[in-house]
Design a protein around this motif. Structure first.
Motif, PDB file in Angstrom:
ATOM      1  N   MET A  40       0.839  -1.199   0.000  1.00  0.00           N
ATOM      2  CA  MET A  40       0.000   0.000   0.000  1.00  0.00           C
ATOM      3  C   MET A  40       0.873   1.248   0.000  1.00  0.00           C
ATOM      4  SD  MET A  40      -2.654   1.429   2.898  1.00  0.00           S
ATOM      5  CE  MET A  40      -1.301   1.665   4.063  1.00  0.00           C
ATOM      6  N   LEU A  41       0.645   2.122  -0.972  1.00  0.00           N
ATOM      7  CA  LEU A  41       1.275   3.441  -1.001  1.00  0.00           C
ATOM      8  C   LEU A  41       0.203   4.460  -0.653  1.00  0.00           C
ATOM      9  CD1 LEU A  41       3.315   3.154  -4.336  1.00  0.00           C
ATOM     10  CD2 LEU A  41       3.903   2.306  -2.054  1.00  0.00           C
ATOM     11  N   ALA A  42       0.311   5.048   0.513  1.00  0.00           N
ATOM     12  CA  ALA A  42      -0.712   5.986   1.001  1.00  0.00           C
ATOM     13  C   ALA A  42      -0.322   7.396   0.573  1.00  0.00           C
ATOM     14  CB  ALA A  42      -0.826   5.893   2.515  1.00  0.00           C
ATOM     15  N   VAL A 102      -4.503   7.771   6.626  1.00  0.00           N
ATOM     16  CA  VAL A 102      -3.572   6.693   6.983  1.00  0.00           C
ATOM     17  C   VAL A 102      -2.640   7.142   8.093  1.00  0.00           C
ATOM     18  CG1 VAL A 102      -1.710   5.215   6.134  1.00  0.00           C
ATOM     19  CG2 VAL A 102      -3.702   5.655   4.691  1.00  0.00           C
ATOM     20  N   ARG A 103      -2.125   8.363   7.994  1.00  0.00           N
ATOM     21  CA  ARG A 103      -1.236   8.859   9.033  1.00  0.00           C
ATOM     22  C   ARG A 103      -1.982   9.006  10.361  1.00  0.00           C
ATOM     23  NH1 ARG A 103      -0.323  13.537   7.252  1.00  0.00           N
ATOM     24  NH2 ARG A 103      -1.420  14.695   8.871  1.00  0.00           N
ATOM     25  N   ALA A 104      -3.222   9.470  10.295  1.00  0.00           N
ATOM     26  CA  ALA A 104      -4.010   9.584  11.519  1.00  0.00           C
ATOM     27  C   ALA A 104      -4.213   8.219  12.160  1.00  0.00           C
ATOM     28  CB  ALA A 104      -5.360  10.229  11.200  1.00  0.00           C
ATOM     29  N   PHE A 105      -4.456   7.188  11.336  1.00  0.00           N
ATOM     30  CA  PHE A 105      -4.589   5.829  11.867  1.00  0.00           C
ATOM     31  C   PHE A 105      -3.280   5.395  12.523  1.00  0.00           C
ATOM     32  CE2 PHE A 105      -3.849   1.307  11.454  1.00  0.00           C
ATOM     33  CZ  PHE A 105      -5.017   0.750  11.950  1.00  0.00           C
ATOM     34  N   ALA A 106      -2.155   5.678  11.861  1.00  0.00           N
ATOM     35  CA  ALA A 106      -0.863   5.263  12.408  1.00  0.00           C
ATOM     36  C   ALA A 106      -0.588   5.919  13.752  1.00  0.00           C
ATOM     37  CB  ALA A 106       0.245   5.602  11.409  1.00  0.00           C
ATOM     38  N   PHE A 124       4.986   5.461  16.360  1.00  0.00           N
ATOM     39  CA  PHE A 124       4.803   6.401  15.246  1.00  0.00           C
ATOM     40  C   PHE A 124       4.415   7.771  15.793  1.00  0.00           C
ATOM     41  CE2 PHE A 124       2.450   8.715  12.049  1.00  0.00           C
ATOM     42  CZ  PHE A 124       3.193   8.507  10.895  1.00  0.00           C
ATOM     43  N   LYS A 125       5.103   8.816  15.322  1.00  0.00           N
ATOM     44  CA  LYS A 125       4.823  10.174  15.770  1.00  0.00           C
ATOM     45  C   LYS A 125       4.781  11.117  14.573  1.00  0.00           C
ATOM     46  CE  LYS A 125       7.293   9.522  20.165  1.00  0.00           C
ATOM     47  NZ  LYS A 125       8.433   9.999  21.000  1.00  0.00           N
ATOM     48  N   SER A 126       3.919  12.113  14.673  1.00  0.00           N
ATOM     49  CA  SER A 126       3.874  13.146  13.640  1.00  0.00           C
ATOM     50  C   SER A 126       3.584  14.491  14.283  1.00  0.00           C
ATOM     51  CB  SER A 126       2.822  12.826  12.577  1.00  0.00           C
ATOM     52  OG  SER A 126       1.515  12.972  13.102  1.00  0.00           O
ATOM     53  N   GLN A 127       3.991  15.532  13.594  1.00  0.00           N
ATOM     54  CA  GLN A 127       3.756  16.897  14.066  1.00  0.00           C
ATOM     55  C   GLN A 127       3.306  17.730  12.881  1.00  0.00           C
ATOM     56  OE1 GLN A 127       7.043  18.708  16.192  1.00  0.00           O
ATOM     57  NE2 GLN A 127       6.421  20.754  15.543  1.00  0.00           N
ATOM     58  N   ILE A 128       2.178  18.434  13.016  1.00  0.00           N
ATOM     59  CA  ILE A 128       1.607  19.225  11.931  1.00  0.00           C
ATOM     60  C   ILE A 128       1.757  20.711  12.254  1.00  0.00           C
ATOM     61  CG2 ILE A 128      -0.472  19.738  10.596  1.00  0.00           C
ATOM     62  CD1 ILE A 128      -1.494  16.958  11.270  1.00  0.00           C
ATOM     63  N   THR A 129       2.363  21.455  11.322  1.00  0.00           N
ATOM     64  CA  THR A 129       2.505  22.895  11.457  1.00  0.00           C
ATOM     65  C   THR A 129       1.806  23.560  10.278  1.00  0.00           C
ATOM     66  OG1 THR A 129       4.678  22.605  12.505  1.00  0.00           O
ATOM     67  CG2 THR A 129       4.125  24.807  11.689  1.00  0.00           C
ATOM     68  N   PRO A 130       0.645  24.196  10.495  1.00  0.00           N
ATOM     69  CA  PRO A 130      -0.074  24.843   9.381  1.00  0.00           C
ATOM     70  C   PRO A 130       0.768  25.915   8.713  1.00  0.00           C
ATOM     71  CG  PRO A 130      -1.487  24.633  11.316  1.00  0.00           C
ATOM     72  CD  PRO A 130      -0.094  24.282  11.764  1.00  0.00           C
ATOM     73  N   TRP A 131       0.542  26.115   7.419  1.00  0.00           N
ATOM     74  CA  TRP A 131       1.249  27.156   6.675  1.00  0.00           C
ATOM     75  C   TRP A 131       1.037  28.535   7.282  1.00  0.00           C
ATOM     76  CZ3 TRP A 131      -0.443  25.776   0.987  1.00  0.00           C
ATOM     77  CH2 TRP A 131       0.330  24.695   0.535  1.00  0.00           C
ATOM     78  N   MET A 182       2.919  21.843   7.078  1.00  0.00           N
ATOM     79  CA  MET A 182       4.157  21.086   7.104  1.00  0.00           C
ATOM     80  C   MET A 182       3.962  19.945   8.100  1.00  0.00           C
ATOM     81  SD  MET A 182       7.296  21.461   5.730  1.00  0.00           S
ATOM     82  CE  MET A 182       7.801  23.176   5.676  1.00  0.00           C
ATOM     83  N   VAL A 183       4.283  18.733   7.660  1.00  0.00           N
ATOM     84  CA  VAL A 183       4.093  17.556   8.514  1.00  0.00           C
ATOM     85  C   VAL A 183       5.442  16.880   8.747  1.00  0.00           C
ATOM     86  CG1 VAL A 183       2.943  15.332   8.793  1.00  0.00           C
ATOM     87  CG2 VAL A 183       1.761  17.203   7.630  1.00  0.00           C
ATOM     88  N   LYS A 184       5.785  16.669  10.011  1.00  0.00           N
ATOM     89  CA  LYS A 184       7.009  15.943  10.350  1.00  0.00           C
ATOM     90  C   LYS A 184       6.624  14.580  10.913  1.00  0.00           C
ATOM     91  CE  LYS A 184       9.726  17.098  13.916  1.00  0.00           C
ATOM     92  NZ  LYS A 184      10.750  17.833  14.691  1.00  0.00           N
ATOM     93  N   VAL A 185       7.189  13.530  10.350  1.00  0.00           N
ATOM     94  CA  VAL A 185       6.946  12.172  10.848  1.00  0.00           C
ATOM     95  C   VAL A 185       8.279  11.513  11.150  1.00  0.00           C
ATOM     96  CG1 VAL A 185       4.780  11.913   9.579  1.00  0.00           C
ATOM     97  CG2 VAL A 185       6.906  11.197   8.506  1.00  0.00           C
ATOM     98  N   ASN A 186       8.269  10.571  12.068  1.00  0.00           N
ATOM     99  CA  ASN A 186       9.517   9.908  12.431  1.00  0.00           C
ATOM    100  C   ASN A 186       9.777   8.637  11.625  1.00  0.00           C
ATOM    101  OD1 ASN A 186       7.468   8.437  13.613  1.00  0.00           O
ATOM    102  ND2 ASN A 186       8.641   7.933  15.462  1.00  0.00           N
ATOM    103  N   ARG A 187       8.830   8.268  10.771  1.00  0.00           N
ATOM    104  CA  ARG A 187       9.056   7.148   9.858  1.00  0.00           C
ATOM    105  C   ARG A 187       8.067   7.246   8.705  1.00  0.00           C
ATOM    106  NH1 ARG A 187       6.765   1.927  13.182  1.00  0.00           N
ATOM    107  NH2 ARG A 187       7.938   2.905  14.879  1.00  0.00           N
ATOM    108  N   LEU A 188       8.436   6.653   7.577  1.00  0.00           N
ATOM    109  CA  LEU A 188       7.563   6.654   6.405  1.00  0.00           C
ATOM    110  C   LEU A 188       6.887   5.311   6.191  1.00  0.00           C
ATOM    111  CD1 LEU A 188       9.776   8.618   3.841  1.00  0.00           C
ATOM    112  CD2 LEU A 188       7.963   9.486   5.314  1.00  0.00           C
ATOM    113  N   ASN A 189       7.466   4.259   6.721  1.00  0.00           N
ATOM    114  CA  ASN A 189       6.890   2.930   6.497  1.00  0.00           C
ATOM    115  C   ASN A 189       5.962   2.544   7.641  1.00  0.00           C
ATOM    116  OD1 ASN A 189       9.359   2.566   8.195  1.00  0.00           O
ATOM    117  ND2 ASN A 189       8.656   0.446   8.198  1.00  0.00           N
ATOM    118  N   LEU A 190       4.943   1.785   7.305  1.00  0.00           N
ATOM    119  CA  LEU A 190       4.026   1.207   8.285  1.00  0.00           C
ATOM    120  C   LEU A 190       4.200  -0.299   8.208  1.00  0.00           C
ATOM    121  CD1 LEU A 190       0.876   3.396   7.487  1.00  0.00           C
ATOM    122  CD2 LEU A 190       2.677   3.828   9.175  1.00  0.00           C
TER     123      LEU A 190
END
Length: 319
Positions: free
Chosen positions: A139-141, A149-153, A160-167, A272-280
């Protein structure tokens, strides 16, 4: 390969898109997808000689180019779609109207809400739940900055961690009539212009477009005007005054109808979205944006995304 897309079909309406520039790296990526696509792009787009930056009627800076092709996001989508139709029929299938509802990483299963054909234009569209088993695929999300998909992760994948910074800014567009540039002969099609926060360029069909930046820090009255969704004579007059003040060289080619249509168009924003990994695990990968390392010791990655266009795509590729 099967592509699941939430939209009903390809949107090629010029006024539902926005200007983009394809640099040499982007052109090489197109050629890797299909030989000669970069040449086809140059035939339909316009090579940007320079970006010229204005304050009022005075040019204050110029950035030479000669390497970037000006086009629109919808044109790129259309070119890629036509290549798939011509050369990959039977190998790539696109399923329109499939919006991801949930997924199961352990069972490698996707559940979509699928739009059903409209039976009555006055009634809301109905949806049917469809389950896709992806055990023999990857699966390529590619579902963009507001990724389901990221919200599920974030909720179900350990570590799994992510950080969202609006434009902090969004964009909304004004379009001229074809050929209206004759009313502003000092603006050259081969140049793109930045005029006090308004981006001015020519796009397909000899149409000029003005991209208005709507910063979160603008005065409330200005933001209310630029984000209003109903056209009134008062708002049209106020919009003309705003554009004339910011971009006096470009304002003459806009008619009252052009200004009125502005209020019917959507605005574009992202984050801008920062994630600590790209694979699930070994099944899924987060794609659909521009990635670069931002903290390689921690293995962090950055994704620049926008909430528009065809970012909401899922590719289930057979192994």
């Amino acid at each position: 390969m099967t592509i699941y897309e939430s939209r009903d079909g390809l949107i090629t309406d010029l006024q539902e898109s926005y200007p983009v520039g394809v640099n040499p790296r982007g052109a090489r990526a197109l050629d890797r997808a299909r030989p000669d696509m970069a040449i086809a792009l140059r035939k339909r787009g316009v090579m940007v000689d320079a970006w010229k930056i204005y304050a009022g009627r005075r040019m204050i800076a110029e950035v030479p180019s000669g390497l970037v092709v000006g086009t629109t996001r919808s044109m790129i989508n259309e070119m890629l779609y036509e290549e798939v139709r011509k050369h990959f029929r039977g190998r790539i299938e696109i399923k329109w109207g499939h919006r991801l509802k949930s997924l199961d990483l352990l069972e490698r299963r996707l559940v979509f809400d699928v739009k059903q054909p409209a039976t009555d234009p006055d009634l809301a569209r109905t949806y049917e739940e469809v389950t896709v088993e992806g055990g023999g695929a990857r699966m390529l999300a590619c579902d963009g900055v507001w990724s389901e998909v990221r919200a599920f992760a974030e909720n179900h994948v350990e570590g799994f961690k992510s950080q969202i910074t609006p434009w902090g800014v969004q964009f909304r567009l004004l379009f001229s009539k074809p050929g209206a540039g004759a009313l502003a002969p000092y603006l050259k099609p081969e140049n793109h212009y930045v005029m006090s926060g308004i981006y001015v360029s020519i796009i397909e069909g000899n149409v000029w477009v003005m991209g208005l930046g709507i910063d979160d820090g603008l005065p409330a009255q200005t933001r209310d005007l630029l984000l209003a969704t109903e056209s009134t004579p008062t708002r049209v007059a106020a919009l003309r005054a705003y554009v004339t003040k910011k971009a006096p060289l470009a304002a003459p080619f806009l008619t009252e109808e052009d200004l009125s249509m502005y209020f019917k168009r959507r605005s574009f924003r992202g984050a801008m979205v920062k994630v600590n990994r790209l694979n699930l695990g070994e099944w899924g990968v987060l794609l659909g944006g521009t990635y670069r390392g931002v903290g390689e010791q921690e293995g962090e990655m950055m994704k620049r995304g926008r909430g528009n266009g065809f970012d909401s795509m899922f590719f289930a590729s057979s192994t």
